[in-house]
Every structure is written in structure tokens, then in C-alpha cells.
Design a protein around this motif. Sequence first.
Motif, PDB file in Angstrom:
ATOM      1  N   ASP A  76       0.835  -1.211   0.000  1.00 17.71           N
ATOM      2  CA  ASP A  76       0.000   0.000   0.000  1.00 17.71           C
ATOM      3  C   ASP A  76       0.868   1.258   0.000  1.00 17.71           C
ATOM      4  OD1 ASP A  76      -2.379  -1.364  -0.073  1.00 17.71           O
ATOM      5  OD2 ASP A  76      -2.779  -1.175   2.081  1.00 17.71           O
ATOM      6  N   GLU A  77       1.913   1.261   0.817  1.00 19.31           N
ATOM      7  CA  GLU A  77       2.804   2.420   0.896  1.00 19.31           C
ATOM      8  C   GLU A  77       3.520   2.655  -0.433  1.00 19.31           C
ATOM      9  OE1 GLU A  77       6.526   4.046   3.607  1.00 19.31           O
ATOM     10  OE2 GLU A  77       5.371   2.324   4.306  1.00 19.31           O
ATOM     11  N   ILE A  78       3.991   1.574  -1.039  1.00 18.07           N
ATOM     12  CA  ILE A  78       4.674   1.693  -2.332  1.00 18.07           C
ATOM     13  C   ILE A  78       3.706   2.200  -3.391  1.00 18.07           C
ATOM     14  CG2 ILE A  78       5.711   0.345  -4.217  1.00 18.07           C
ATOM     15  CD1 ILE A  78       6.961  -1.431  -1.965  1.00 18.07           C
ATOM     16  N   THR A  79       2.499   1.673  -3.412  1.00 13.55           N
ATOM     17  CA  THR A  79       1.487   2.101  -4.382  1.00 13.55           C
ATOM     18  C   THR A  79       1.172   3.581  -4.216  1.00 13.55           C
ATOM     19  OG1 THR A  79       0.552  -0.121  -4.390  1.00 13.55           O
ATOM     20  CG2 THR A  79      -0.830   1.637  -5.253  1.00 13.55           C
ATOM     21  N   ASP A  80       1.037   4.033  -2.982  1.00 11.41           N
ATOM     22  CA  ASP A  80       0.779   5.452  -2.729  1.00 11.41           C
ATOM     23  C   ASP A  80       1.923   6.320  -3.249  1.00 11.41           C
ATOM     24  OD1 ASP A  80      -1.604   4.758  -1.539  1.00 11.41           O
ATOM     25  OD2 ASP A  80      -0.874   5.003   0.516  1.00 11.41           O
ATOM     26  N   GLU A  81       3.151   5.882  -3.002  1.00 16.53           N
ATOM     27  CA  GLU A  81       4.317   6.632  -3.483  1.00 16.53           C
ATOM     28  C   GLU A  81       4.331   6.687  -5.001  1.00 16.53           C
ATOM     29  OE1 GLU A  81       6.856   8.390  -2.068  1.00 16.53           O
ATOM     30  OE2 GLU A  81       5.827   8.177  -0.148  1.00 16.53           O
ATOM     31  N   LEU A  82       4.084   5.549  -5.641  1.00 14.58           N
ATOM     32  CA  LEU A  82       4.104   5.492  -7.101  1.00 14.58           C
ATOM     33  C   LEU A  82       3.017   6.370  -7.710  1.00 14.58           C
ATOM     34  CD1 LEU A  82       4.772   1.692  -7.684  1.00 14.58           C
ATOM     35  CD2 LEU A  82       6.385   3.583  -7.988  1.00 14.58           C
ATOM     36  N   ALA A  83       1.878   6.449  -7.050  1.00 11.82           N
ATOM     37  CA  ALA A  83       0.780   7.276  -7.557  1.00 11.82           C
ATOM     38  C   ALA A  83       1.158   8.752  -7.576  1.00 11.82           C
ATOM     39  CB  ALA A  83      -0.472   7.061  -6.714  1.00 11.82           C
ATOM     40  N   GLU A  84       2.103   9.144  -6.760  1.00  7.36           N
ATOM     41  CA  GLU A  84       2.529  10.543  -6.686  1.00  7.36           C
ATOM     42  C   GLU A  84       3.555  10.910  -7.759  1.00  7.36           C
ATOM     43  OE1 GLU A  84       1.241  12.901  -4.618  1.00  7.36           O
ATOM     44  OE2 GLU A  84      -0.174  11.326  -4.040  1.00  7.36           O
ATOM     45  N   ILE A  85       4.138   9.915  -8.433  1.00  6.96           N
ATOM     46  CA  ILE A  85       5.169  10.174  -9.443  1.00  6.96           C
ATOM     47  C   ILE A  85       4.495  10.468 -10.778  1.00  6.96           C
ATOM     48  CG2 ILE A  85       7.133   9.196 -10.695  1.00  6.96           C
ATOM     49  CD1 ILE A  85       7.700   7.500  -8.177  1.00  6.96           C
ATOM     50  N   ASP A  86       4.797  11.621 -11.346  1.00  7.02           N
ATOM     51  CA  ASP A  86       4.180  12.050 -12.596  1.00  7.02           C
ATOM     52  C   ASP A  86       4.987  11.658 -13.829  1.00  7.02           C
ATOM     53  OD1 ASP A  86       2.002  13.234 -11.322  1.00  7.02           O
ATOM     54  OD2 ASP A  86       3.058  15.134 -11.069  1.00  7.02           O
TER      55      ASP A  86
END
Length: 117
Positions: A76-86
Amino acid sequence: MDCPACGSPVTLEVGPDRPLSTSLSDAVLAAEEDEHIEVIRDCWDCGWHETRALRVASIDTTAGDETAVERAALIDEITDELAEIDQVATLEELLTEARRQRRADPVTSDTDGNATE
């Protein structure tokens, strides 16, 4: 669910004191022992209405697999971080590095749990 009187879709509300968007499963899982949960179903086409009251008599839980819980939290933490990368290039670099790491560590890439040599 469809209305037993006319076959139209019915709405389901869980109460009392819960937001309209609360699902029945969320209400049950959040309930305390001896708590009452009302389930209200309404058909807006014919006016059919039903209210049911549930009471949580007891709660039995079992401990989860700590490793699975920790892994799910990290995912979940990794997915949240990846979602922030444009930038797509950054995501591609991360994917390449993750695959490289997995190839370098045969224990994590082996699905049977047996290390390959």
C-alpha cells in the motif's frame, strides 16, 4: 437486491448513526459486541420498505499472518508513493530496478519458497 414486491432495485442504508455510504460489511466489521445495527431497504418505485435489526452477539477474531499484514502495508505504501510520481521515465527506472533486485535475490523471486541456485 431487487424489490420483492415489484422487482425494481432497492436502496440499502445501514444505521443508526452511520454515513449513508456505509456498507453493511463495513458496519459489521466495525461493530462492537452487543451493538445493534439497523439495515433499511427501500424501493423508490413502489414504496416497499423493510427494516431489520442485527445485534452482534459475540466477536471471534483470529490473529492474521504478521508477514502478510506487513507485506500488504508495504505494498500500500509503495502504491501510494508510485501514484505521486508524474514522470513516466521515473516509473520505468523504478520498475527496471525492482526487476533487477528480484533477479539478484533468488529467494524473493522463487514462488515455492525454495531458493534456487
